[in-house]
Each structure stands twice: as C-alpha cells, then as structure tokens.
Design a protein around this motif. Sequence first.
Motif, PDB file in Angstrom:
ATOM      1  N   GLU A   1       0.825  -1.209   0.000  1.00  0.00           N
ATOM      2  CA  GLU A   1       0.000   0.000   0.000  1.00  0.00           C
ATOM      3  C   GLU A   1       0.860   1.261   0.000  1.00  0.00           C
ATOM      4  N   VAL A   2       1.912   1.249   0.827  1.00  0.00           N
ATOM      5  CA  VAL A   2       2.765   2.426   0.929  1.00  0.00           C
ATOM      6  C   VAL A   2       3.473   2.698  -0.392  1.00  0.00           C
ATOM      7  N   THR A   3       3.913   1.657  -1.054  1.00  0.00           N
ATOM      8  CA  THR A   3       4.638   1.822  -2.314  1.00  0.00           C
ATOM      9  C   THR A   3       3.710   1.838  -3.519  1.00  0.00           C
ATOM     10  N   ASP A   4       2.384   1.820  -3.250  1.00  0.00           N
ATOM     11  CA  ASP A   4       1.385   1.908  -4.312  1.00  0.00           C
ATOM     12  C   ASP A   4       1.495   0.754  -5.300  1.00  0.00           C
ATOM     13  N   LEU A   5       1.763  -0.431  -4.780  1.00  0.00           N
ATOM     14  CA  LEU A   5       1.912  -1.603  -5.646  1.00  0.00           C
ATOM     15  C   LEU A   5       0.711  -2.507  -5.514  1.00  0.00           C
ATOM     16  N   ILE A   6      -0.488  -1.939  -5.619  1.00  0.00           N
ATOM     17  CA  ILE A   6      -1.705  -2.752  -5.590  1.00  0.00           C
ATOM     18  C   ILE A   6      -1.793  -3.502  -6.908  1.00  0.00           C
ATOM     19  N   ARG A   7      -1.937  -4.798  -6.812  1.00  0.00           N
ATOM     20  CA  ARG A   7      -2.020  -5.638  -8.003  1.00  0.00           C
ATOM     21  C   ARG A   7      -3.181  -6.613  -7.845  1.00  0.00           C
ATOM     22  N   GLY A   8      -3.508  -7.312  -8.912  1.00  0.00           N
ATOM     23  CA  GLY A   8      -4.507  -8.360  -8.816  1.00  0.00           C
ATOM     24  C   GLY A   8      -5.712  -8.098  -9.691  1.00  0.00           C
ATOM     25  N   ARG A   9      -6.860  -8.600  -9.230  1.00  0.00           N
ATOM     26  CA  ARG A   9      -8.087  -8.536 -10.016  1.00  0.00           C
ATOM     27  C   ARG A   9      -9.268  -8.252  -9.090  1.00  0.00           C
ATOM     28  N   LEU A  10     -10.142  -7.372  -9.511  1.00  0.00           N
ATOM     29  CA  LEU A  10     -11.360  -7.071  -8.776  1.00  0.00           C
ATOM     30  C   LEU A  10     -12.561  -7.376  -9.663  1.00  0.00           C
ATOM     31  N   THR A  11     -13.538  -8.055  -9.099  1.00  0.00           N
ATOM     32  CA  THR A  11     -14.784  -8.304  -9.816  1.00  0.00           C
ATOM     33  C   THR A  11     -15.872  -7.441  -9.193  1.00  0.00           C
ATOM     34  N   VAL A  12     -16.457  -6.592 -10.017  1.00  0.00           N
ATOM     35  CA  VAL A  12     -17.474  -5.649  -9.554  1.00  0.00           C
ATOM     36  C   VAL A  12     -18.809  -6.036 -10.174  1.00  0.00           C
ATOM     37  N   GLY A  13     -19.842  -6.107  -9.365  1.00  0.00           N
ATOM     38  CA  GLY A  13     -21.174  -6.434  -9.852  1.00  0.00           C
ATOM     39  C   GLY A  13     -22.055  -5.200  -9.892  1.00  0.00           C
ATOM     40  N   MET A  14     -22.995  -5.188 -10.810  1.00  0.00           N
ATOM     41  CA  MET A  14     -23.977  -4.091 -10.837  1.00  0.00           C
ATOM     42  C   MET A  14     -25.303  -4.627 -11.365  1.00  0.00           C
ATOM     43  N   VAL A  15     -26.373  -3.988 -10.928  1.00  0.00           N
ATOM     44  CA  VAL A  15     -27.694  -4.412 -11.338  1.00  0.00           C
ATOM     45  C   VAL A  15     -27.862  -4.248 -12.845  1.00  0.00           C
ATOM     46  N   VAL A  16     -28.681  -5.105 -13.425  1.00  0.00           N
ATOM     47  CA  VAL A  16     -28.881  -5.120 -14.868  1.00  0.00           C
ATOM     48  C   VAL A  16     -29.410  -3.771 -15.353  1.00  0.00           C
ATOM     49  N   GLY A  17     -28.851  -3.288 -16.455  1.00  0.00           N
ATOM     50  CA  GLY A  17     -29.307  -2.045 -17.059  1.00  0.00           C
ATOM     51  C   GLY A  17     -28.869  -0.805 -16.312  1.00  0.00           C
ATOM     52  N   CYS A  18     -27.843  -0.929 -15.469  1.00  0.00           N
ATOM     53  CA  CYS A  18     -27.419   0.185 -14.632  1.00  0.00           C
ATOM     54  C   CYS A  18     -26.775   1.299 -15.454  1.00  0.00           C
ATOM     55  N   THR A  19     -27.226   2.524 -15.225  1.00  0.00           N
ATOM     56  CA  THR A  19     -26.530   3.682 -15.786  1.00  0.00           C
ATOM     57  C   THR A  19     -26.289   4.712 -14.685  1.00  0.00           C
ATOM     58  N   VAL A  20     -26.000   4.227 -13.496  1.00  0.00           N
ATOM     59  CA  VAL A  20     -25.670   5.112 -12.383  1.00  0.00           C
ATOM     60  C   VAL A  20     -24.228   5.553 -12.582  1.00  0.00           C
ATOM     61  N   THR A  21     -24.047   6.664 -13.243  1.00  0.00           N
ATOM     62  CA  THR A  21     -22.704   7.065 -13.704  1.00  0.00           C
ATOM     63  C   THR A  21     -21.678   7.267 -12.597  1.00  0.00           C
ATOM     64  N   PRO A  22     -22.036   7.659 -11.357  1.00  0.00           N
ATOM     65  CA  PRO A  22     -20.985   7.757 -10.338  1.00  0.00           C
ATOM     66  C   PRO A  22     -20.232   6.447 -10.109  1.00  0.00           C
TER      67      PRO A  22
END
Length: 309
Positions: free
Chosen positions: A84-105
């Motif tokens: 974290e201190v050296t900003d070496l975040i690596r890997g994979r994130l899976t993000v879910g969202m409801v179908v048809g989502c256009t919540v731009t934030p």
Amino acid sequence: MELRQLEYFVAVAEEQNFTRAAERVHISQSGVSAQIRRLEEELGAELFDRSARTVTLTVAGKAALDHARAALAATGSLAQAVGEVTDLIRGRLTVGMVVGCTVTPLFEGLAAFHRAHPGVEIALLEDNSEPLVQAVRTGAVDLALVGSAATTPDGLEALTIVSERLVAAVPPGHPLTRADRVTLGDLDGHPLICMPRGTGIRTVLDRACAARGLHPAIALEAGASDAMADLAARGLGVAVLSASMAEHYRDRLTALPLADVEIPALLCLVWRDARGPAVRELLRHCHRAFAAPGPVAESGGVAPDAGGA
C-alpha cells in the motif's frame, strides 16, 4: 525456523493428514514431512501424534498452532502494508452491478480507481440484485451495486446510495389519479407492471403486499424502467417504480405515492470486507464519486435504466 515450515505445520494441523496438506501447499508429501521434522527438531518437541490414521496435534502442537497462524498472518499484513505504501496494488477485482445500470458515479469511481491503480484488472458483472448479493457473500464478487429492501443484506457491509419510496405510475386520466390517497389495496383489480423477482424494488413490493395479505395481479415484468414506463403509458397496467425513476417519465405518467408502503427501496454498494487494499481503494474512489454533485447526489434518485435495482 522458516515461514514455509510454519505454513506446512498449519496445513497438516488443519487437514489432519500429510497427503492432503501436501496437495494444499503444492509440494510432495515427503517434502512436507521433512520440513515438519526439522521444525520439531528445532523446537525440541513432537508437534503431531502420527500413531493413528488421522494425524492429531500433541500438547506441544496445540500450544504452537495459534502462534504459527499469527506469524503467518503478520507476514501477510507486512507485505500488504508495504504494497500500500509503495502503491503496488495488483490483482483482479470483480465488480457487480444491477442489470441495465446507468448510475454514472459508479463508472466514475471505477475510472478513477483504474487511473490510480492500472495494475489491477477490473471485471464487471451484470445481474439482478439477489444473485449479486450471494456472489459477494461467497467471494465471487468483491463489490456490487445492488437494490435492497429497507435494510442492507445480512452479513455484508454497505454504503447506501439511495433510499426512497415506491410509487404507482399511471397515464393521465387513469382512475387512480382521482384518489386523494393511493394504497396497495387500491391497486387490487389493476394489472401491475413490475420488475422481476430478485430485484430490490420487487422485493419491497412483495414484502409490503405479504404483510397485508395481498396478492397483486402481476401482468407484466420488465427489467428496465424505460420498458415499464412505455408499457404503462400505453395503458397496459400500473407500473410500480421508485420515486426518482417515475420522475423521469412525468411528461407521460403521473406518480402516485403508495401511502402504506413504508419500506424504502435502497440502492447500495455492498461488500464482504475491506481488508484487501484494492477493495479499500475502490471503495474510497466510489464514495468520492457518489458524494460529488450529480444526478444521484442532487436528487437522491436513480438513473432511469437502473432497472435491476
């Protein structure tokens, strides 16, 4: 004493079997046995009783197990802190969202996170809310934007983005528009247009009806509010929407608050925990994006295609 010896010791203790432990740590059984023997020689005590078919801990082994686990956990925390201190975040994130989502934030949060941490691969998964919540619980999804009824899902942490009441949306001149107050009972005899089961808004409706012993006539189901509004505007039924969804169709539909539905429809970000640096960073960027001025932040509403909520 080496960390790998502690790792093998914990694996054997938890599996109660040298063969399974070897499979778990991906080396040969003889390699695990040899390292455990070296650890026992260094400690001056046997850690396992090998006399039975199932390997069990000795008194010394039981005393050592919690310390071995703590040492391995501390090593993992050290690597994470440095990363974290050296900003070496690596890997994979899976993000879910409801179908048809256009919540731009949400998209703004993902974009900001990607700019800050391009080493993390982001996967996006669309589904209805209930399957997404279950996927977060099992760890298949790290973070999800879901619809919920009244309270956030059990066992998960959550950030509520929207909390609002349900309305009945009808075209001008509909008989319901003549009522001073519309309740669920008033919908009896009118075909309803609803979102499918597994969505937050449908869950709110079903729970409210069940609490009053009502069995509404669901004539049509649609996963996007645009489709529901089009069907209602053509006189095919009464659309049950959130207040902000109905606001987008005020040029052709009248929104009638359902006075006796006190359960709010929620739109939430949910996650199982935030111990990983990538999840924490993504949450930070999403929180900032949702707090910024915009359609959701200003109106407390949801974009019209956030149908899976």
